[in-house]
Enzyme design. Structure first.
Site, PDB file in Angstrom:
ATOM      1  N   GLY A   1      -2.541  -0.092  -0.633  1.00 39.30           N
ATOM      2  CA  GLY A   1      -1.488  -1.768  -0.790  1.00 39.30           C
ATOM      3  C   GLY A   1      -0.201  -1.218  -0.398  1.00 39.30           C
ATOM      4  O   GLY A   1       0.226  -2.463  -0.314  1.00 39.30           O
TER       5      GLY A   1
ATOM      6  N   ARG B   1      13.118 -20.607 -16.069  1.00 39.94           N
ATOM      7  CA  ARG B   1      13.379 -19.098 -15.734  1.00 39.94           C
ATOM      8  C   ARG B   1      13.311 -18.437 -13.876  1.00 39.94           C
ATOM      9  O   ARG B   1      13.947 -17.936 -13.739  1.00 39.94           O
ATOM     10  CB  ARG B   1      13.792 -18.403 -17.259  1.00 39.94           C
ATOM     11  CG  ARG B   1      12.927 -17.782 -17.359  1.00 39.94           C
ATOM     12  CD  ARG B   1      13.423 -16.719 -19.156  1.00 39.94           C
ATOM     13  NE  ARG B   1      12.227 -15.474 -19.275  1.00 39.94           N
ATOM     14  CZ  ARG B   1      11.283 -15.835 -19.950  1.00 39.94           C
ATOM     15  NH1 ARG B   1      10.892 -17.049 -19.924  1.00 39.94           N
ATOM     16  NH2 ARG B   1      10.129 -15.000 -19.787  1.00 39.94           N
TER      17      ARG B   1
ATOM     18  N   HIS C   1       5.169 -14.895 -13.245  1.00 42.99           N
ATOM     19  CA  HIS C   1       6.577 -14.226 -12.893  1.00 42.99           C
ATOM     20  C   HIS C   1       6.964 -14.405 -11.877  1.00 42.99           C
ATOM     21  O   HIS C   1       8.050 -14.791 -11.832  1.00 42.99           O
ATOM     22  CB  HIS C   1       7.000 -13.611 -14.387  1.00 42.99           C
ATOM     23  CG  HIS C   1       7.003 -13.342 -15.786  1.00 42.99           C
ATOM     24  ND1 HIS C   1       7.515 -12.227 -16.801  1.00 42.99           N
ATOM     25  CD2 HIS C   1       5.815 -14.253 -15.895  1.00 42.99           C
ATOM     26  CE1 HIS C   1       6.972 -13.200 -17.655  1.00 42.99           C
ATOM     27  NE2 HIS C   1       6.714 -14.108 -17.928  1.00 42.99           N
ATOM     28  N   ASN C   2       5.893 -13.931 -10.942  1.00 50.47           N
ATOM     29  CA  ASN C   2       6.986 -13.717 -10.090  1.00 50.47           C
ATOM     30  C   ASN C   2       6.327 -14.715  -8.668  1.00 50.47           C
ATOM     31  O   ASN C   2       7.055 -14.583  -7.143  1.00 50.47           O
ATOM     32  CB  ASN C   2       6.903 -12.651  -9.284  1.00 50.47           C
ATOM     33  CG  ASN C   2       7.308 -11.184 -10.109  1.00 50.47           C
ATOM     34  OD1 ASN C   2       5.808 -10.218 -11.078  1.00 50.47           O
ATOM     35  ND2 ASN C   2       8.523 -11.175 -10.454  1.00 50.47           N
TER      36      ASN C   2
ATOM     37  N   ARG D   1      -7.961   2.584  -1.721  1.00 47.80           N
ATOM     38  CA  ARG D   1      -8.095   4.615  -1.633  1.00 47.80           C
ATOM     39  C   ARG D   1      -7.653   4.436  -3.144  1.00 47.80           C
ATOM     40  O   ARG D   1      -7.821   5.959  -3.280  1.00 47.80           O
ATOM     41  CB  ARG D   1      -7.764   5.342  -0.797  1.00 47.80           C
ATOM     42  CG  ARG D   1      -8.203   5.524   0.798  1.00 47.80           C
ATOM     43  CD  ARG D   1      -7.175   6.160   2.095  1.00 47.80           C
ATOM     44  NE  ARG D   1      -8.127   5.944   2.714  1.00 47.80           N
ATOM     45  CZ  ARG D   1      -7.967   6.317   4.013  1.00 47.80           C
ATOM     46  NH1 ARG D   1      -6.176   6.214   3.953  1.00 47.80           N
ATOM     47  NH2 ARG D   1      -8.271   5.771   5.179  1.00 47.80           N
TER      48      ARG D   1
ATOM     49  N   ARG E   1      14.871 -17.097 -10.969  1.00 46.26           N
ATOM     50  CA  ARG E   1      14.799 -15.677 -10.162  1.00 46.26           C
ATOM     51  C   ARG E   1      13.812 -15.679  -9.199  1.00 46.26           C
ATOM     52  O   ARG E   1      13.946 -14.493  -8.204  1.00 46.26           O
ATOM     53  CB  ARG E   1      13.618 -14.346 -11.449  1.00 46.26           C
ATOM     54  CG  ARG E   1      14.837 -14.868 -12.544  1.00 46.26           C
ATOM     55  CD  ARG E   1      14.345 -14.292 -13.792  1.00 46.26           C
ATOM     56  NE  ARG E   1      15.265 -13.909 -14.754  1.00 46.26           N
ATOM     57  CZ  ARG E   1      15.170 -13.525 -16.334  1.00 46.26           C
ATOM     58  NH1 ARG E   1      13.246 -13.956 -16.499  1.00 46.26           N
ATOM     59  NH2 ARG E   1      15.501 -13.602 -17.223  1.00 46.26           N
TER      60      ARG E   1
ATOM     61  N   CYS F   1      -5.032  -2.642   2.365  1.00 46.37           N
ATOM     62  CA  CYS F   1      -4.767  -1.002   3.354  1.00 46.37           C
ATOM     63  C   CYS F   1      -5.333  -0.083   1.995  1.00 46.37           C
ATOM     64  O   CYS F   1      -6.291  -0.053   1.060  1.00 46.37           O
ATOM     65  CB  CYS F   1      -3.770  -1.036   3.525  1.00 46.37           C
ATOM     66  SG  CYS F   1      -2.341  -0.624   2.958  1.00 46.37           S
ATOM     67  N   GLY F   2      -4.730   1.178   3.041  1.00 49.75           N
ATOM     68  CA  GLY F   2      -5.181   2.308   1.604  1.00 49.75           C
ATOM     69  C   GLY F   2      -5.402   2.735   0.369  1.00 49.75           C
ATOM     70  O   GLY F   2      -5.749   2.599  -0.333  1.00 49.75           O
TER      71      GLY F   2
HETATM   72  C1  RB5 Z   1      -4.278   4.331   7.259  1.00 48.65           C
HETATM   73  O1  RB5 Z   1      -4.190   6.306   6.343  1.00 48.65           O
HETATM   74  C2  RB5 Z   1      -3.326   3.967   5.007  1.00 48.65           C
HETATM   75  O2  RB5 Z   1      -1.687   4.957   6.243  1.00 48.65           O
HETATM   76  C3  RB5 Z   1      -3.090   2.874   5.201  1.00 48.65           C
HETATM   77  O3  RB5 Z   1      -4.152   2.366   4.742  1.00 48.65           O
HETATM   78  C4  RB5 Z   1      -1.888   2.248   4.027  1.00 48.65           C
HETATM   79  O4  RB5 Z   1      -2.275   3.399   3.191  1.00 48.65           O
HETATM   80  C5  RB5 Z   1      -1.013   2.800   4.485  1.00 48.65           C
HETATM   81  O5  RB5 Z   1       0.567   2.042   3.921  1.00 48.65           O
END
Ligand code: RB5
Length: 147
Positions: free
Chosen positions: A68, A132, A98-99, A109, A136, A65-66
């Site tokens: 993540g 280990r 590890h995870n 973005r 976890r 997303c913008g």
């Molecule tokens: C969308 O504008 C933005 O809020 C979305 O991409 C994201 O960054 C949200 O966590």
């Protein structure tokens, strides 16, 4: 290997770059959308990616997303998902080692396309170390059973 990928409107262009990158490597990709630049709700796509991974339809997932953040929060609500936001390769590798992360998230973005490709490449090639770390990870997953 099959990777499910999903994103909101902010990440269509970067998603397409990552899809091409994965396909060039011979990796099968399940594109769960969106493919539209019209504003949409990232939880829809975080959940789709999470469910594809947990059901076994895909081996791993990528959600963008913008930032993540929102899409990772949504993916992590699906039982069995371990989604990690990684903005550089070191964290991405460690999230596998590890995870045992099964969903990689990042922000369109936040990271440029070349960095995103490097993050994805390192992530898909890293392996969970077990030992280990398995204990976890088991503890993390046991938290899901408490509610
Ligand atoms: C969308 O504008 C933005 O809020 C979305 O991409 C994201 O960054 C949200 O966590």
């Amino acid at each position: 290997m099959k990777i499910a990928i999903g994103n909101d409107h902010s990440a269509v262009e970067l998603k397409n770059i990552i899809v091409d990158f994965l396909k060039e490597k011979g990796i099968e990709v399940l594109n769960l959308g969106t493919d539209s630049s019209e504003s949409c709700d990232y939880p829809v796509y975080g959940e789709k990616v999470g469910r594809a991974v947990v059901s076994g339809e895909a081996d791993l997932g990528i959600a963008i997303c913008g930032t993540g953040l929102g899409i990772s929060l949504a993916a992590n609500k699906v039982k069995g998902v371990r989604a990690c936001v990684c903005s550089e390769p070191y964290t991405a590798v460690m999230s596998r080692r590890h995870n045992d992360a099964n969903v990689l998230c990042f922000g369109a973005r936040v990271v440029g396309s070349e960095l995103a490709k490097m993050i994805v490449d390192e992530w898909i090639n890293a392996e969970f170390e077990g030992g280990r770390h398995q204990r976890r990870v088991d503890m993390i997953m046991a938290i899901e059973e408490k509610d």
